[in-house]
Each structure stands twice: as structure tokens, then as C-alpha cells.
Design a protein around this motif. Structure first.
Motif, mmCIF file in Angstrom:
data_model
loop_
_atom_site.group_PDB
_atom_site.id
_atom_site.type_symbol
_atom_site.label_atom_id
_atom_site.label_comp_id
_atom_site.label_asym_id
_atom_site.label_seq_id
_atom_site.Cartn_x
_atom_site.Cartn_y
_atom_site.Cartn_z
ATOM 1 N N ALA A 98 0.832 -1.182 -0.171
ATOM 2 C CA ALA A 98 -0.210 0.279 -0.257
ATOM 3 C C ALA A 98 0.824 1.420 -0.078
ATOM 4 C CB ALA A 98 -0.728 0.042 1.287
ATOM 5 N N LEU A 99 1.129 2.009 -0.559
ATOM 6 C CA LEU A 99 0.452 3.340 -0.699
ATOM 7 C C LEU A 99 0.257 4.257 -0.720
ATOM 8 C CD1 LEU A 99 2.923 2.534 -4.425
ATOM 9 C CD2 LEU A 99 3.598 2.828 -1.912
ATOM 10 N N ILE A 100 0.771 5.996 -0.227
ATOM 11 C CA ILE A 100 0.189 7.082 0.530
ATOM 12 C C ILE A 100 0.917 8.182 0.201
ATOM 13 C CG2 ILE A 100 -1.358 5.602 1.983
ATOM 14 C CD1 ILE A 100 0.126 7.549 4.036
ATOM 15 N N LEU A 108 0.067 6.929 -8.227
ATOM 16 C CA LEU A 108 0.013 5.470 -7.155
ATOM 17 C C LEU A 108 -0.038 4.895 -7.821
ATOM 18 C CD1 LEU A 108 -0.708 6.830 -3.800
ATOM 19 C CD2 LEU A 108 1.432 7.352 -4.848
ATOM 20 N N ALA A 109 0.038 3.695 -8.156
ATOM 21 C CA ALA A 109 0.437 2.356 -8.553
ATOM 22 C C ALA A 109 0.576 0.541 -7.524
ATOM 23 C CB ALA A 109 0.856 1.788 -9.989
ATOM 24 N N CYS A 115 -5.635 -10.425 -6.996
ATOM 25 C CA CYS A 115 -6.249 -9.474 -6.156
ATOM 26 C C CYS A 115 -6.837 -8.304 -6.223
ATOM 27 C CB CYS A 115 -4.299 -9.515 -5.612
ATOM 28 S SG CYS A 115 -3.463 -10.713 -5.142
ATOM 29 N N VAL A 116 -7.129 -7.949 -4.987
ATOM 30 C CA VAL A 116 -7.701 -6.215 -5.336
ATOM 31 C C VAL A 116 -7.514 -4.820 -4.480
ATOM 32 C CG1 VAL A 116 -10.237 -5.828 -3.753
ATOM 33 C CG2 VAL A 116 -9.633 -7.969 -3.367
ATOM 34 N N PRO A 117 -7.422 -4.088 -5.780
ATOM 35 C CA PRO A 117 -7.241 -3.348 -5.688
ATOM 36 C C PRO A 117 -7.873 -2.421 -5.173
ATOM 37 C CG PRO A 117 -8.022 -3.383 -8.333
ATOM 38 C CD PRO A 117 -7.959 -4.589 -7.527
ATOM 39 N N VAL A 118 -7.663 -1.152 -4.512
ATOM 40 C CA VAL A 118 -8.468 -0.384 -3.251
ATOM 41 C C VAL A 118 -7.441 0.741 -3.766
ATOM 42 C CG1 VAL A 118 -9.238 0.161 -1.308
ATOM 43 C CG2 VAL A 118 -9.427 -2.157 -2.018
ATOM 44 N N LEU A 119 -8.661 1.876 -4.173
ATOM 45 C CA LEU A 119 -7.991 3.281 -4.353
ATOM 46 C C LEU A 119 -8.485 3.946 -3.306
ATOM 47 C CD1 LEU A 119 -7.030 3.117 -8.309
ATOM 48 C CD2 LEU A 119 -6.031 2.648 -6.303
ATOM 49 N N ALA A 127 -5.720 13.808 -0.559
ATOM 50 C CA ALA A 127 -4.088 13.393 -0.401
ATOM 51 C C ALA A 127 -4.973 11.510 -0.841
ATOM 52 C CB ALA A 127 -3.886 12.584 1.045
ATOM 53 N N VAL A 128 -4.339 10.347 -1.068
ATOM 54 C CA VAL A 128 -4.711 9.157 -2.038
ATOM 55 C C VAL A 128 -3.843 8.180 -1.336
ATOM 56 C CG1 VAL A 128 -5.287 11.096 -4.317
ATOM 57 C CG2 VAL A 128 -3.209 10.066 -3.733
ATOM 58 N N ALA A 129 -4.826 6.891 -1.537
ATOM 59 C CA ALA A 129 -3.587 5.487 -1.684
ATOM 60 C C ALA A 129 -4.209 4.705 -2.880
ATOM 61 C CB ALA A 129 -4.411 4.567 0.014
ATOM 62 N N ALA A 130 -3.709 3.825 -2.655
ATOM 63 C CA ALA A 130 -3.470 3.137 -3.528
ATOM 64 C C ALA A 130 -3.062 2.025 -2.803
ATOM 65 C CB ALA A 130 -2.393 3.206 -5.070
#
Length: 256
Positions: A98-100, A108-109, A115-119, A127-130
Motif C-alpha cells: 500500500a502506498l499513500i 500511485l500504482a 487480488c483486489v486493488p483498493v483506491l 491525499a490518496v492511497a493505492a
């Protein structure tokens, strides 16, 4: 800038999030690339046996379609763990799922093929998270840990957040052994009465972590697609017995 119709075949975007001003959010399909079988055709995975030149061209096409410069992307070699990285610089990291960030023009990629990508987007603090959530990450609460990290770093509040639970293996296709099944609660697990097999719903398990944090259900979009049932459009590691490509899910903010 709106993508062309040809560019749109390379990715899909959740309407709920893509309508938010300045936010880039997308997940790739398997269409529009140059890779041959079994990676046909938009394989974006750097850790496959596909020709690296094909992957490089596919990634160039994907990022160009999103009008993103490839050197503004941050990603990580994922290990199915639950570690979260706060990043302020683009690049390829190692060991994080996970990246924030709160840096504009930093995208962010995460890479997936079941598997599940959660954005996640915190609209108030921009602010964002991947998040890459396989069954191990889901069972470890990686989405909850990511939201906690955003709260600590950016003062994120649930009501300000929007989230997308992306395309992954569907519950009807994800049968698991008892050692995996016991790590999931009854609301995210189905036992077939005839075969006794357990089936796990990764989408609902990760959505629950979002709502447990307090994100309103109206602020959460969930993909209606499956990597297995919609294998013509997405890569599936399980369905294709490991010989397949990878998608990317991307989130970031345009510079002002």
C-alpha cells in the motif's frame, strides 16, 4: 483532457471517483497492448516472463492514455504483506502493498491479476492511497492499516473519503482451503453445502474495512467485473494457471 475512444479500451474508471475534480483514477484492462499470448495484450506487469520491451510499450500506452508521465508514478514490488509506505517521490519501491501520498502530480500504482486493488481519496486533505489486497493482505486488514496511516499522516476523516474496490477474482471462483477460510468471518465466506468447499468474497471483506473506518457507503464504488468471469477483459492468475499478464490500478492528483 478527455481520453480518446481508442485510449478508453486500455482502462476503465469508476464514475463516482473519476467525476471528482483533479483526480485521476483508473484500472487497466487487458486490451490495447502489444504482448502476445499468454500475455495478450496489455500486460503491464514488470515481474512476468513477457518481453520487457513489450511491457515497456504497454506501460507507455497506458500512461499516455491517462496523460500521465511515467516518471511521475510510484509503485512497489508487492509481497502480499500489510506494510504501508508514505511516499513523496516517484519510483519503484520494494516490500510494500500500500502506498499513500498527498503530493500532487504523483500517481500511485498497484499491480493485480486476481487480488483486489483498493483506491482511496481524501478530498479535504487531497491525499490518496493505492492498496494491493490479496487474501493475505485482506485477512491482515491492509485497508484498515492504510486508512490509519492516512489518519496519522494527513488527519484523514472518514466522511471526506471516497474509495473504489476494484476488479478481482469473484466469490464464485475463489474456493480456498480450510487454513485460508478460517481467517475470514461468516459475512465474507460461503460454504458450499454439497462439496464442503469454502468460497471467499474479497470485495465484501475489503469494503467492510472501508465502512468500519466510517466511510459512507455512498462514497464507495465497487467493481461489477470479475477477473475470472470477465477474463476476456482482465488477467486472472488463477484462471490462466499463472501464465498471464498483470493490470495496474492508478490514483493521483493533477497539479494545480
Amino acid at each position: 483532457m478527455q481520453p480518446s475512444e481508442k485510449a478508453k479500451e486500455l482502462f476503465r474508471q469508476p464514475t463516482l471517483l473519476s467525476s471528482l475534480e483533479g483526480l485521476v483514477v483508473a484500472e487497466s484492462t487487458r486490451h490495447g497492448g502489444v504482448s502476445p499470448q499468454p500475455y495478450a495484450s496489455l500486460n503491464l506487469g514488470m515481474n512476468t516472463s513477457d518481453d520487457p520491451a513489450n511491457v515497456a510499450e504497454n506501460r507507455r500506452r497506458f500512461f499516455e492514455a491517462l496523460t500521465i508521465e511515467p516518471d511521475r508514478v510510484a509503485s512497489s514490488h508487492q509481497i502480499h504483506g500489510a506494510d504501508v509506505l508514505l511516499t513523496t517521490e516517484p519510483g519503484r519501491y520494494d516490500g510494500y502493498d500500500a502506498l499513500i501520498t498527498n503530493q500532487p502530480d504523483l500517481y500511485l500504482a498497484v499491480s493485480t491479476a486476481d487480488c483486489v486493488p483498493v483506491l482511496i481519496y481524501d478530498q479535504r486533505h487531497r491525499a490518496v492511497a493505492a492498496v494491493h489486497a490479496g487474501w493475505r493482505g485482506t485477512a491482515s486488514g491492509i485497508v484498515s492499516l492504510t486508512l490509519k496511516a492516512m489518519q496519522e499522516q494527513f488527519d484523514t476523516h472518514p466522511g471526506d473519503c471516497y474509495a473504489y474496490v476494484g476488479t478481482c477474482i469473484d466469490e464464485t471462483s475463489f474456493d480456498v482451503g480450510p487454513d485460508v477460510a478460517e481467517q475470514f468471518g461468516p459475512n465474507h465466506k460461503r460454504i458450499d453445502p454439497f462439496s464442503g468447499k469454502a468460497f471467499i468474497n474479497l470485495k465484501s471483506a475489503n469494503t467492510k474495512q472501508l465502512t468500519d473506518f466510517g466511510i459512507p457507503a455512498a462514497h464507495i464504488a465497487v467493481s461489477t467485473f470479475s477477473t475470472v468471469l470477465d477474463n476476456k477483459d482482465y488477467f486472472s492468475h488463477r484462471h490462466e494457471k499463472g501464465q498471464t499478464g498483470r493490470m495496474l490500478a492508478v490514483i493521483g492528483l493533477r497539479p494545480s
